[in-house]
Design a protein around this motif. Sequence first.
Motif, PDB file in Angstrom:
ATOM      1  N   ASP A 102      57.198  33.858 153.800  1.00 18.79           N
ATOM      2  CA  ASP A 102      57.569  33.579 152.525  1.00 18.79           C
ATOM      3  C   ASP A 102      55.862  34.018 152.149  1.00 18.79           C
ATOM      4  N   GLY A 103      54.794  34.117 153.040  1.00 15.28           N
ATOM      5  CA  GLY A 103      53.338  34.770 152.041  1.00 15.28           C
ATOM      6  C   GLY A 103      52.967  33.540 150.942  1.00 15.28           C
ATOM      7  N   ASP A 104      52.946  34.391 150.257  1.00 17.11           N
ATOM      8  CA  ASP A 104      52.024  33.036 148.914  1.00 17.11           C
ATOM      9  C   ASP A 104      52.832  32.186 148.085  1.00 17.11           C
ATOM     10  N   GLU A 105      54.286  32.441 148.119  1.00 25.85           N
ATOM     11  CA  GLU A 105      55.437  31.588 147.814  1.00 25.85           C
ATOM     12  C   GLU A 105      56.338  30.926 148.420  1.00 25.85           C
ATOM     13  N   PRO A 106      55.980  30.292 149.031  1.00 28.42           N
ATOM     14  CA  PRO A 106      56.263  28.302 149.536  1.00 28.42           C
ATOM     15  C   PRO A 106      58.082  28.971 149.136  1.00 28.42           C
ATOM     16  N   ASN A 107      58.875  28.631 149.830  1.00 27.62           N
ATOM     17  CA  ASN A 107      60.490  28.227 149.477  1.00 27.62           C
ATOM     18  C   ASN A 107      61.253  28.125 150.625  1.00 27.62           C
ATOM     19  N   ALA A 108      62.594  27.614 150.069  1.00 24.83           N
ATOM     20  CA  ALA A 108      63.457  27.328 151.503  1.00 24.83           C
ATOM     21  C   ALA A 108      64.255  27.687 150.463  1.00 24.83           C
ATOM     22  N   TRP A 109      65.575  28.665 150.819  1.00 23.16           N
ATOM     23  CA  TRP A 109      67.117  28.549 149.826  1.00 23.16           C
ATOM     24  C   TRP A 109      68.053  28.779 150.785  1.00 23.16           C
ATOM     25  N   ALA A 110      69.065  28.251 149.829  1.00 24.41           N
ATOM     26  CA  ALA A 110      70.544  28.384 150.923  1.00 24.41           C
ATOM     27  C   ALA A 110      71.590  29.513 149.937  1.00 24.41           C
ATOM     28  N   MET A 111      72.727  30.049 150.535  1.00 19.06           N
ATOM     29  CA  MET A 111      73.150  31.095 150.493  1.00 19.06           C
ATOM     30  C   MET A 111      74.382  31.003 150.886  1.00 19.06           C
ATOM     31  N   SER A 112      75.811  31.396 150.082  1.00 23.77           N
ATOM     32  CA  SER A 112      76.555  30.567 150.332  1.00 23.77           C
ATOM     33  C   SER A 112      77.457  31.701 151.442  1.00 23.77           C
ATOM     34  N   LYS A 113      77.069  33.192 151.973  1.00 28.37           N
ATOM     35  CA  LYS A 113      77.658  34.276 151.996  1.00 28.37           C
ATOM     36  C   LYS A 113      77.107  34.240 154.050  1.00 28.37           C
ATOM     37  N   PRO A 114      77.955  33.690 154.871  1.00 27.49           N
ATOM     38  CA  PRO A 114      77.023  33.643 156.166  1.00 27.49           C
ATOM     39  C   PRO A 114      76.786  34.772 156.502  1.00 27.49           C
ATOM     40  N   LEU A 115      75.607  34.725 157.905  1.00 25.12           N
ATOM     41  CA  LEU A 115      75.158  36.362 157.831  1.00 25.12           C
ATOM     42  C   LEU A 115      74.752  35.787 159.512  1.00 25.12           C
ATOM     43  N   VAL A 116      75.945  34.852 160.017  1.00 26.48           N
ATOM     44  CA  VAL A 116      75.468  34.742 161.600  1.00 26.48           C
ATOM     45  C   VAL A 116      77.308  34.199 161.499  1.00 26.48           C
ATOM     46  N   PRO A 117      77.985  35.050 162.324  1.00 25.77           N
ATOM     47  CA  PRO A 117      79.496  34.829 162.766  1.00 25.77           C
ATOM     48  C   PRO A 117      79.549  33.593 162.916  1.00 25.77           C
ATOM     49  N   ASN A 118      81.039  32.903 161.764  1.00 21.25           N
ATOM     50  CA  ASN A 118      81.449  32.061 162.199  1.00 21.25           C
ATOM     51  C   ASN A 118      81.108  30.728 162.449  1.00 21.25           C
ATOM     52  N   THR A 119      80.026  30.832 161.059  1.00 23.67           N
ATOM     53  CA  THR A 119      79.470  29.875 160.432  1.00 23.67           C
ATOM     54  C   THR A 119      79.522  29.334 158.950  1.00 23.67           C
ATOM     55  N   ASP A 120      78.800  28.839 158.107  1.00 23.89           N
ATOM     56  CA  ASP A 120      78.629  28.039 156.618  1.00 23.89           C
ATOM     57  C   ASP A 120      77.990  28.389 156.201  1.00 23.89           C
ATOM     58  N   GLY A 121      78.382  29.814 155.763  1.00 21.90           N
ATOM     59  CA  GLY A 121      76.485  30.026 155.168  1.00 21.90           C
ATOM     60  C   GLY A 121      75.877  30.102 155.572  1.00 21.90           C
ATOM     61  N   THR A 122      74.268  30.014 154.752  1.00 19.36           N
ATOM     62  CA  THR A 122      73.004  30.809 154.982  1.00 19.36           C
ATOM     63  C   THR A 122      71.986  30.221 154.891  1.00 19.36           C
ATOM     64  N   VAL A 123      71.013  29.430 155.555  1.00 16.52           N
ATOM     65  CA  VAL A 123      69.285  28.578 155.481  1.00 16.52           C
ATOM     66  C   VAL A 123      68.501  29.071 155.336  1.00 16.52           C
ATOM     67  N   GLY A 124      67.798  29.786 154.822  1.00 20.97           N
ATOM     68  CA  GLY A 124      66.025  30.560 155.165  1.00 20.97           C
ATOM     69  C   GLY A 124      64.776  29.327 154.421  1.00 20.97           C
TER      70      GLY A 124
END
Length: 268
Positions: free
Chosen positions: A112-134
């Motif tokens: 995240d460089g100089d823009e510290p952050n955390a986020w969630a999205m509803s799209k699962p990027l890993v099979p058989n999971t509920d959404g994604t957290v970065g």
Amino acid sequence: MILDRRVVIGLLAGCACCGGASSIAAQGTPQITKLKRSEVKGCRLPDGLSHLLTERGFKAGNTARASHSSSADETKLVRTTGNRDMDLALDAALYKLAETFQIFPGFGFYDDGDEPNAWAMSKPLVPNTDGTVGFGQTYFKKWLEFDPSGVAILATAAHEFGHVWLFKSGFYDKVNTGQSTVKRSELHADFLCGYYMGILKARNPSASFWKAGEKIFQIGDFNVRSPDHHGTPDERVRSAEEGFKAAFIDKRTAGDAFKIGLDYVVKV
């Protein structure tokens, strides 16, 4: 950054029962490329940005050092802190959080460089999971330095997992209907964050959660006319306190807390 492993790992593992660590680690996390930092604003990453994400191979138990993007405009989502012991403790803590909320999102770090952050999205990027957290690597280090116990990190994770739960429930759009900002859904995530802090306090009576509360206060904002307004510092802390009370005082179930939180935010 120097980490006191005994403090961090001890508290994370103590809050989270290490027995479940392998369940999340075994899911793996894809590396994500071509995600422009300028697109990662606020706490929710819209699914409409998924065309910018390129999934790569999975590798369970990957403990290689987190890679940094070669371009200032790109990031990679990786499944490691760069420290194997920390990875195991974090896996354990995230698994217990997922069990409590009964949602199991994919999880990874990005540059995240100089823009510290955390986020969630509803799209699962890993099979058989509920959404994604970065979780931004800079963001992770920032809050770990602020609170070496790791509780502030878990508070952030609980907030993001709370978003995933709201996405999965189908109430995300409903709770924000007619609103000019996303404040209601953000306060709902704060409520669930506070609820989980109450769960951890009940399990660990001697643990201090003051810094987690201070963290929630610090990320409040006064941009009340911005669509991305998350709530003022006082509003965010009050919502978290209500969630904490639901767990620690009223002993409500997570399912009850989810509904109580919805009722609470529509009245704010």
